[in-house]
Design an enzyme around this catalytic site. Structure first.
Site, mmCIF file in Angstrom:
data_model
loop_
_atom_site.group_PDB
_atom_site.id
_atom_site.type_symbol
_atom_site.label_atom_id
_atom_site.label_comp_id
_atom_site.label_asym_id
_atom_site.label_seq_id
_atom_site.Cartn_x
_atom_site.Cartn_y
_atom_site.Cartn_z
ATOM 1 N N CYS A 19 -13.151 9.239 -2.809
ATOM 2 C CA CYS A 19 -12.257 10.379 -3.064
ATOM 3 C C CYS A 19 -12.232 10.702 -4.551
ATOM 4 C CB CYS A 19 -10.849 10.082 -2.565
ATOM 5 S SG CYS A 19 -10.772 9.743 -0.786
ATOM 6 N N CYS A 22 -9.073 9.306 -6.665
ATOM 7 C CA CYS A 22 -8.536 7.994 -6.303
ATOM 8 C C CYS A 22 -7.955 7.268 -7.514
ATOM 9 C CB CYS A 22 -9.619 7.140 -5.664
ATOM 10 S SG CYS A 22 -9.032 5.484 -5.194
ATOM 11 N N SER A 122 -4.266 9.562 5.883
ATOM 12 C CA SER A 122 -4.468 10.517 4.795
ATOM 13 C C SER A 122 -5.198 11.758 5.303
ATOM 14 C CB SER A 122 -5.268 9.871 3.661
ATOM 15 O OG SER A 122 -4.539 8.814 3.075
ATOM 16 N N LEU A 195 -2.442 11.500 -9.273
ATOM 17 C CA LEU A 195 -2.250 10.903 -10.592
ATOM 18 C C LEU A 195 -3.505 11.098 -11.431
ATOM 19 C CD1 LEU A 195 -0.667 7.498 -9.514
ATOM 20 C CD2 LEU A 195 0.537 9.425 -10.565
ATOM 21 N N CYS A 276 3.921 -3.670 -8.913
ATOM 22 C CA CYS A 276 3.842 -2.321 -8.353
ATOM 23 C C CYS A 276 2.397 -1.974 -8.069
ATOM 24 C CB CYS A 276 4.451 -1.309 -9.345
ATOM 25 S SG CYS A 276 4.266 0.427 -8.865
ATOM 26 N N ASP A 277 2.180 -1.195 -7.045
ATOM 27 C CA ASP A 277 0.848 -0.728 -6.673
ATOM 28 C C ASP A 277 0.198 0.080 -7.791
ATOM 29 O OD1 ASP A 277 -1.357 -0.137 -5.078
ATOM 30 O OD2 ASP A 277 -0.426 1.648 -4.223
ATOM 31 N N CYS A 326 17.174 13.149 -9.710
ATOM 32 C CA CYS A 326 15.873 12.820 -10.287
ATOM 33 C C CYS A 326 15.794 11.368 -10.739
ATOM 34 C CB CYS A 326 15.596 13.761 -11.463
ATOM 35 S SG CYS A 326 14.125 13.360 -12.416
#
Length: 371
Positions: A19, A22, A122, A195, A276-277, A326
């Site tokens: 992708c 990614c 996805s 991202l 965290c991922d 937020c």
């Protein structure tokens, strides 16, 4: 102790897709070891056993990649057997799996249904949009295979939702995406902003999502969703549902909307743990489940101050009228300053969107609108 959430990468960064956007490919490339291969039985047993002993309320095992199904169906059968073996405290166990959807067949789907896995698949919209970035190793689009897998999941009554990555192209064509999903009965929807690579200035790629594009996306999607919800149709949109929960004074389940990072145990295939991922990098390593206890991993997480740093908010956020909706947003999108994670890259987009949508969302949620 709150519920425990584990994110496990049984196939590390291995994937049968390439992708274009990614984030994990970028993340893995920034480590000394780019891929840790396939997770062993010994490692997954250590994760299951120690997590279930550490948990007091519930434990959610989430599997991602790379592509987690590359580890094989027998691996997940082993996971379930180990959970049954080691759940000596009889706590609630949940399983979830995020997949690119190219390898799901009847055997996989029957397993998911039998063992009550929540599956995220996805799908970036109709064929031209999906295949724009989501290509296999040979450069071929994957849309047809994903849609076939979705039909297989439906046939076996698997609980699943669709995850759509919001790129510049998605943002410009969200009406087409939404109508396509609705036409195909895909009413459980999750949209996540793509991202840009770490340590790069935002906005430098063809897929990059700018604040201007993001607010355009949010407004147009909200109008479509609101029209359907107001007419009595149920469409689950994770972000809008979490906003409604905040308006009702509830705690959102989405970690990026809580004001600070939650304790998440993200495990690589070798058993290495990270907070965290989005931060599975060498300098965020907090232990290995094969040699360390969960208590030691917790101590190491506190030592590096990952959770505490995320609670920092710049003055502009503290005085903002929208702060309780937020909370500064996801740390990964906050541009660091000298004091810590700074202003969210999408700050202006959020402010404009809240002003536009909150009065109507508050009406749906049955609460008074914010001043």
């Amino acid at each position: 102790m709150p519920p425990i959430n584990l994110l496990i990468k049984p196939a590390s960064s291995s994937c049968n897709l390439r992708c274009g956007y990614c984030f994990y490919h970028d993340e893995a490339a920034k480590r000394i070891t780019k891929s840790y291969g396939m997770m062993s039985r010994e490692t997954i047993e250590a994760i299951v056993k120690k997590a279930l002993l550490h948990a007091t309320v519930s434990c959610t095992f989430g599997f991602q990649g790379g592509e987690p199904t590359l580890s094989g169906l027998d691996f997940f059968k082993t996971v379930v057997n180990l959970q049954n073996k080691h759940n000596v405290k009889n706590i609630t166990v949940n399983n979830a799996l995020q997949t690119n959807g190219t390898l799901i067949d009847d055997e996989w789907a029957a397993f998911f249904a039998k063992n009550k896995f929540l599956v995220g698949i996805s799908l970036d919209g109709h064929q031209s949009l999906h295949d724009f970035y989501r290509k296999d190793i040979s450069g071929n689009g994957t849309f047809a295979r994903v849609m076939q897998s979705i039909e297989t999941l439906k046939r076996h009554n698997v609980d699943f939702n669709v995850l759509t990555v919001v790129t510049a192209q998605t943002a410009k064509n969200i009406k087409e995406v939404y109508l396509f999903l609705m036409k195909n009965g895909l009413t459980y929807q999750q949209y996540i902003p793509c991202l840009d690579p770490m340590d790069e200035k935002n906005g430098g790629h063809r897929y990059s999502l700018t604040p201007q594009l993001y607010v355009r996306f949010l407004k147009n999607l909200f109008d479509l969703w609101y029209k359907d919800r107001a007419s009595g149709k149920f469409i689950y949109n994770r972000y809008f549902e979490n906003l409604a929960a905040l308006l009702q004074g509830q705690r959102p389940e989405s970690c990026d909307m809580n004001g600070m990072c939650s304790i998440q145990y993200a495990f690589e295939a070798d058993g290495g743990c990270y907070p965290c991922d989005f931060y599975m990098l060498d300098n965020y390593y907090i232990g290995n489940i094969n040699t360390d206890s969960m208590e030691t991993i917790d101590q190491n997480c506190r030592r590096i101050g990952f959770i505490e740093q995320s609670a920092y908010l710049p003055e502009q956020c503290q005085s903002c009228r929208w702060i309780r909706l937020c909370h500064g947003g996801c740390r990964r999108n906050r541009v660091a300053d000298a004091s810590g994670p700074g202003l969210n890259y999408f700050c202006e987009a959020y402010q404009e969107f809240f002003k536009y949508a909150i009065p109507r969302l508050a009406g749906l949620a049955g609460v008074a609108t914010m001043a």
